[in-house]
Design an enzyme around this catalytic site. Structure first.
Site, PDB file in Angstrom:
ATOM      1  N   ARG A 194       4.206 -13.562 -32.186  1.00 38.33           N
ATOM      2  CA  ARG A 194       2.744 -13.542 -32.135  1.00 38.33           C
ATOM      3  C   ARG A 194       2.191 -14.775 -32.842  1.00 38.33           C
ATOM      4  NH1 ARG A 194      -1.106  -8.526 -34.024  1.00 38.33           N
ATOM      5  NH2 ARG A 194      -0.029  -8.794 -36.018  1.00 38.33           N
ATOM      6  N   ASP A 213      -2.471  -5.272 -43.312  1.00 34.91           N
ATOM      7  CA  ASP A 213      -2.499  -6.671 -42.906  1.00 34.91           C
ATOM      8  C   ASP A 213      -3.949  -7.103 -42.791  1.00 34.91           C
ATOM      9  OD1 ASP A 213      -3.452  -5.751 -40.454  1.00 34.91           O
ATOM     10  OD2 ASP A 213      -1.666  -6.303 -39.322  1.00 34.91           O
TER      11      ASP A 213
END
Length: 521
Positions: A160, A444
């Protein structure tokens, strides 16, 4: 001739990554695509202003023919047909080895929300990925513990990159900061695409934070150009798109269509999706004001509409539907808390498997077996549920926007938790760790975004708490002072508190907290 300059200092083995040939490749990507990226970011702001003014989004009239015509995405390569369990995590060396050994089918190698883009992490992550692709990755801890790949079967790597909005200040192209997404993609593709093919895999990607099919078209053009430049067969790249913004939820089919030669599926990025709804409609009044984060579950009507539409859309077009994150971290010192949390993970994955998802995410190796158990109970020996078309699903724009029907409360405990988690996460991020274990959850950037955006929204809407108090900027500052006192001694505490106050209380809402945070590292 493209002028590309590396401003960052030397990182261990950086000469293997930042080669003249790799930099030339990056320069070509920027020369061709950076200006379009800038135009698309400007278009985001225009669309957001209109949605805020009207309190509406809708499916696009101009792309109706795409939604109503017959087409399918390219068939998945062999090693991406069974994705029942995917483990996510940063490209830090020890965590990469643990993820590859975890028993998950896929490792989402994260250079985005679980990664602080310190120059050492940007370059070191590419070093670790190159070693992981070649199966030479190993690590010895300061205590002498050795980590290495076990056996012959390892998770398939899906990388990613950063979203379109983030720059990379340590590389300049023609006097301007490089585009973080093009740096991450370009270096990984340049060094690993051909090697992956020789090993029976390929360059696979998760694409974050997109807000329109035009942004997907840009990615598709990047893939096509990269393949042509390096002589890699067209369609080798496979991309799974995170549907984690509210405008993208209205363009799922169009996004798959733009990427159809390279598309692998869509993912229900639940935490960023919540953040996006708050951000997009932050000044649209009480109808878009959410309760405490912990009260907003996947069974809320607007979340059910979003996930069911995603499954139907994917399977209609031959693409995989990937479920959301299970972020719990088992705590062996607190078996009662762990038992209750694991039961919720079971329920969550059982619901996703029953809804037709082809697999789902976990953040910790101990959760791999739970996700595998629940999906295997539905899949059996089949690799996926592409045949489950969910033709019973019909979702309207009103259902996607029905935030008002979300059950839950706004509480003093919820407000304090938002401040506490936001500060703790920012302190971790500033220190170089973008995947932080906080209160038994792997947090996150997405969850930190929810924390600070909810505070901003509650203040602007004079939300009343269960105590009868109204959420004001002064109340938030009082809580921030309490949290600062509680966390005294925590590394990077002062800049984290300053940054949280900035992104949660400033009159002008920063689109992403990582933008001002990046200037502090």
């Amino acid at each position: 001739m493209v002028d590309i300059q590396v401003l960052g200092g030397a990182v261990e083995r950086s000469e293997e990554i930042l080669t003249p040939e790799a930099l030339e490749f990056l320069g070509g990507l920027h020369e061709r695509f950076a200006a379009r990226r800038d135009e698309l970011l400007a278009a985001r702001a225009t669309r957001r202003e209109e949605a805020s003014r009207t309190g509406r989004l809708d499916f696009l009239d101009g792309t109706r023919d795409v939604r109503e015509s017959e087409w399918r995405v390219a068939e998945a390569p062999a090693d991406l047909r069974d994705r029942r369990v995917e483990i996510t995590g940063p490209t830090e060396r020890k965590m990469a080895i643990n993820a590859l050994n975890s028993g998950a089918k896929v490792w989402l190698a994260d250079l985005e929300d679980a990664n602080t883009p310190h120059w050492e992490n940007v370059v070191g992550g590419q070093v670790n990925l190159a070693d992981a692709v070649r199966k030479t990755i190993a690590f010895t801890s300061p205590e002498g513990k050795e980590y290495a790949l076990k056996g012959d079967e390892h998770a398939v790597i899906v990388m990613r990159p950063r979203g379109w909005h983030l720059d990379e200040r340590h590389i300049e192209v023609n006097g301007r900061r490089a585009v973080g997404a093009l740096v991450d993609f370009g270096l990984y593709f340049f060094h690993n695409a051909r090697e992956l093919l020789t090993r029976g895999s390929g360059p696979y990607f998760y694409l974050p934070k997109m807000e329109s099919h035009l942004e997907a078209r840009l990615w598709n053009d990047v893939f096509t150009h990269a393949q042509e430049t390096l002589g890699i067969p067209h369609g080798t790249v496979r991309a799974t798109v995170l549907i984690e913004t509210i405008p993208a939820a209205f363009e799922m089919e169009e996004i798959l269509y733009e990427l159809r030669d390279h598309a692998s599926g869509l993912n229900a990025g639940r935490w960023d999706y919540l953040f996006s709804i708050i951000k997009y409609f932050r000044d649209a009044g009480a109808d878009f004001t959410l309760p405490d984060r912990n009260d907003v579950t996947m069974t809320a009507p607007f979340m059910r509409a979003y996930t069911e539409l995603l499954v139907r859309t994917c399977h209609k077009r031959g693409a995989f539907a990937m479920g959301g994150m299970a972020a719990f971290i088992p705590n062996r010192r607190d078996p009662e808390v762990t038992e209750k949390a694991l039961a919720k993970v079971h329920d969550d994955k059982r619901r996703e498997a029953g809804d037709g998802f082809d697999g789902s995410w976990v953040a910790h190796p101990d959760l791999v077996s739970i996700c595998d158990e629940e999906f295997t109970a539905v899949l059996g020996d089949d690799p996926n549920q592409l045949g489950k078309l969910r033709e019973d699903v019909s979702v309207t724009a009103d259902q996607l926007l029905d935030v008002r029907s979300t059950p839950g409360n706004t509480t003093a405990a919820g407000l304090r938790a938002a401040v506490d988690v936001g500060v703790r996460y920012l302190a971790s991020w500033l220190g170089g760790n973008g995947a932080a274990a906080i209160h038994n959850l792997m947090e996150d950037a997405a969850t930190a975004e929810i924390s600070r955006s909810q505070v901003w929204q509650w203040v602007r809407n004079d939300v009343k708490l269960d105590t009868g108090a109204t959420v004001t900027a002064d109340l938030v500052r009082e809580l921030l002072a309490d949290v600062r006192a509680d966390l005294d001694g925590l590394a990077h505490l002062e800049p984290a508190c300053e940054l949280f106050e900035q992104v949660a209380l400033a009159d002008d809402f920063p689109d992403f907290l990582t933008l001002p945070a990046y200037e502090r590292i």
